[in-house]
Write a protein that holds these residues in place. Structure first.
Motif, PDB file in Angstrom:
ATOM      1  N   UNK A 132       0.866  -1.008  -0.095  1.00 24.41           N
ATOM      2  CA  UNK A 132       0.116  -0.069   0.038  1.00 24.41           C
ATOM      3  C   UNK A 132       0.711   1.256   0.006  1.00 24.41           C
ATOM      4  N   UNK A 133       1.961   1.188   0.029  1.00 22.55           N
ATOM      5  CA  UNK A 133       3.106   2.401   0.024  1.00 22.55           C
ATOM      6  C   UNK A 133       4.230   2.205  -0.401  1.00 22.55           C
ATOM      7  N   UNK A 134       5.279   3.358  -0.526  1.00 23.39           N
ATOM      8  CA  UNK A 134       6.595   3.141  -0.929  1.00 23.39           C
ATOM      9  C   UNK A 134       7.378   3.681   0.417  1.00 23.39           C
ATOM     10  N   UNK A 135       8.571   2.699   0.465  1.00 17.06           N
ATOM     11  CA  UNK A 135       9.689   3.123   1.540  1.00 17.06           C
ATOM     12  C   UNK A 135      10.788   3.883   0.675  1.00 17.06           C
ATOM     13  N   UNK A 136      10.917   5.017   0.934  1.00 12.16           N
ATOM     14  CA  UNK A 136      12.148   5.721   0.415  1.00 12.16           C
ATOM     15  C   UNK A 136      13.390   5.459   1.376  1.00 12.16           C
ATOM     16  N   UNK A 137      14.225   4.610   1.161  1.00 15.98           N
ATOM     17  CA  UNK A 137      15.090   4.240   2.252  1.00 15.98           C
ATOM     18  C   UNK A 137      16.449   5.213   1.676  1.00 15.98           C
ATOM     19  N   UNK A 138      17.072   6.153   2.397  1.00 12.95           N
ATOM     20  CA  UNK A 138      18.095   6.886   2.343  1.00 12.95           C
ATOM     21  C   UNK A 138      19.379   6.172   1.805  1.00 12.95           C
ATOM     22  N   UNK A 139      20.300   6.607   0.990  1.00 15.46           N
ATOM     23  CA  UNK A 139      21.338   6.089   0.619  1.00 15.46           C
ATOM     24  C   UNK A 139      22.500   6.489   1.117  1.00 15.46           C
ATOM     25  N   UNK A 140      22.690   7.419   1.825  1.00 20.55           N
ATOM     26  CA  UNK A 140      23.815   7.788   2.854  1.00 20.55           C
ATOM     27  C   UNK A 140      23.538   8.236   4.259  1.00 20.55           C
ATOM     28  N   UNK A 141      24.419   8.490   4.982  1.00 14.95           N
ATOM     29  CA  UNK A 141      24.220   8.889   6.433  1.00 14.95           C
ATOM     30  C   UNK A 141      23.668   9.982   6.859  1.00 14.95           C
ATOM     31  N   UNK A 142      23.350  10.867   5.791  1.00 17.31           N
ATOM     32  CA  UNK A 142      22.573  12.311   6.151  1.00 17.31           C
ATOM     33  C   UNK A 142      20.963  11.888   5.897  1.00 17.31           C
ATOM     34  N   UNK A 143      20.671  10.915   5.364  1.00 17.88           N
ATOM     35  CA  UNK A 143      19.270  10.523   5.146  1.00 17.88           C
ATOM     36  C   UNK A 143      18.745   9.238   5.734  1.00 17.88           C
ATOM     37  N   UNK A 144      17.904   9.203   6.324  1.00 19.45           N
ATOM     38  CA  UNK A 144      17.323   7.781   6.836  1.00 19.45           C
ATOM     39  C   UNK A 144      16.171   7.388   5.858  1.00 19.45           C
ATOM     40  N   UNK A 145      15.138   7.808   5.797  1.00 16.58           N
ATOM     41  CA  UNK A 145      14.184   7.458   4.959  1.00 16.58           C
ATOM     42  C   UNK A 145      12.682   8.565   5.120  1.00 16.58           C
ATOM     43  N   UNK A 146      11.895   7.825   3.911  1.00 15.41           N
ATOM     44  CA  UNK A 146      10.550   8.332   4.281  1.00 15.41           C
ATOM     45  C   UNK A 146       9.360   7.596   3.798  1.00 15.41           C
ATOM     46  N   UNK A 147       8.219   7.554   4.109  1.00 14.40           N
ATOM     47  CA  UNK A 147       6.959   6.738   3.852  1.00 14.40           C
ATOM     48  C   UNK A 147       6.133   7.516   3.018  1.00 14.40           C
ATOM     49  N   UNK A 148       5.792   7.235   1.598  1.00 11.36           N
ATOM     50  CA  UNK A 148       4.714   7.751   1.028  1.00 11.36           C
ATOM     51  C   UNK A 148       3.634   6.614   0.868  1.00 11.36           C
TER      52      UNK A 148
ATOM     53  N   UNK B 295       9.620   8.869   9.710  1.00  8.99           N
ATOM     54  CA  UNK B 295       9.680   8.105  10.824  1.00  8.99           C
ATOM     55  C   UNK B 295      10.512   8.832  12.007  1.00  8.99           C
ATOM     56  N   UNK B 296      10.192   8.475  13.128  1.00 10.51           N
ATOM     57  CA  UNK B 296      10.811   8.883  14.429  1.00 10.51           C
ATOM     58  C   UNK B 296      12.356   8.959  14.042  1.00 10.51           C
ATOM     59  N   UNK B 297      13.116   8.205  13.292  1.00  8.56           N
ATOM     60  CA  UNK B 297      14.390   8.238  13.250  1.00  8.56           C
ATOM     61  C   UNK B 297      14.795   9.232  12.107  1.00  8.56           C
ATOM     62  N   UNK B 298      13.881   9.957  11.492  1.00  6.55           N
ATOM     63  CA  UNK B 298      14.239  10.681  10.105  1.00  6.55           C
ATOM     64  C   UNK B 298      15.411  11.994  10.523  1.00  6.55           C
ATOM     65  N   UNK B 299      16.001  12.190   9.569  1.00  2.00           N
ATOM     66  CA  UNK B 299      16.967  13.486   9.970  1.00  2.00           C
ATOM     67  C   UNK B 299      16.247  14.631   9.245  1.00  2.00           C
ATOM     68  N   UNK B 300      16.975  15.919   9.683  1.00  4.87           N
ATOM     69  CA  UNK B 300      16.630  16.975   9.034  1.00  4.87           C
ATOM     70  C   UNK B 300      16.672  17.226   7.752  1.00  4.87           C
ATOM     71  N   UNK B 301      17.622  16.465   7.177  1.00  4.50           N
ATOM     72  CA  UNK B 301      18.006  16.240   5.548  1.00  4.50           C
ATOM     73  C   UNK B 301      16.425  15.688   4.902  1.00  4.50           C
ATOM     74  N   UNK B 302      15.905  14.658   5.863  1.00  6.20           N
ATOM     75  CA  UNK B 302      14.895  13.843   5.022  1.00  6.20           C
ATOM     76  C   UNK B 302      13.536  14.792   5.182  1.00  6.20           C
ATOM     77  N   UNK B 303      13.607  15.858   6.316  1.00  4.28           N
ATOM     78  CA  UNK B 303      12.482  16.794   6.307  1.00  4.28           C
ATOM     79  C   UNK B 303      12.564  17.778   5.144  1.00  4.28           C
TER      80      UNK B 303
END
Length: 130
Positions: A59-75, A91-99
């Motif tokens: 039902x969704x997409x998980x965008x997993x970060x490919x480097x240390x600055x990004x954790x991921x997003x859920x669409x 997610x709770x562990x997302x970084x400022x870069x993810x936002x």
């Protein structure tokens, strides 16, 4: 604690409902245009503009970060009585870069769909003709 932003498809939007394949096509288009921008600038901008690997679930997409600055997003894609929506969750562990990337991506999607965007901070942006 996780945060979410919602792209609501209004009656005056280009589409009132979105399928998973249509969202996947928009993500591919976003990657394509950022790659072309990088080629014009002679810089590997694609890795910086979209630093995620796309993983699909039912039902969704998980965008997993490919480097240390990004954790991921859920669409995730859903429907309400008034129309469809695309929800981007940090997610709770997302970084400022993810936002930051989530803000860029949701603005791009809302503009392409001429939709109503409810940002993380509670503000609303209207991209459809009113």
């Amino acid at each position: 604690m996780s945060q979410s932003t919602v792209i609501k498809l209004a009656p005056k939007s280009i589409k009132q409902r979105m399928s998973k394949d249509e969202v996947k096509a928009l993500l591919a288009y976003y990657q394509e245009i950022t790659t072309k921008t990088g080629e014009q600038l002679n810089w590997t901008y694609a890795q910086s503009a979209f630093p995620y690997e796309i993983r699909e679930t039912d039902t969704s997409f998980y965008l997993k970060g490919t480097n240390d600055k990004y954790y991921g997003l859920i669409l995730s894609i859903g429907e309400e009585e008034s129309g469809g929506y695309i929800k981007i969750t940090l997610p709770a562990s997302a970084t400022n870069g993810d936002k930051g990337k989530a803000n860029e991506l949701c603005k791009f999607l809302a503009k392409k769909l001429e939709a109503e965007l409810h940002l993380f901070n509670g503000r609303v942006m209207y991209f459809y003709k009113r």
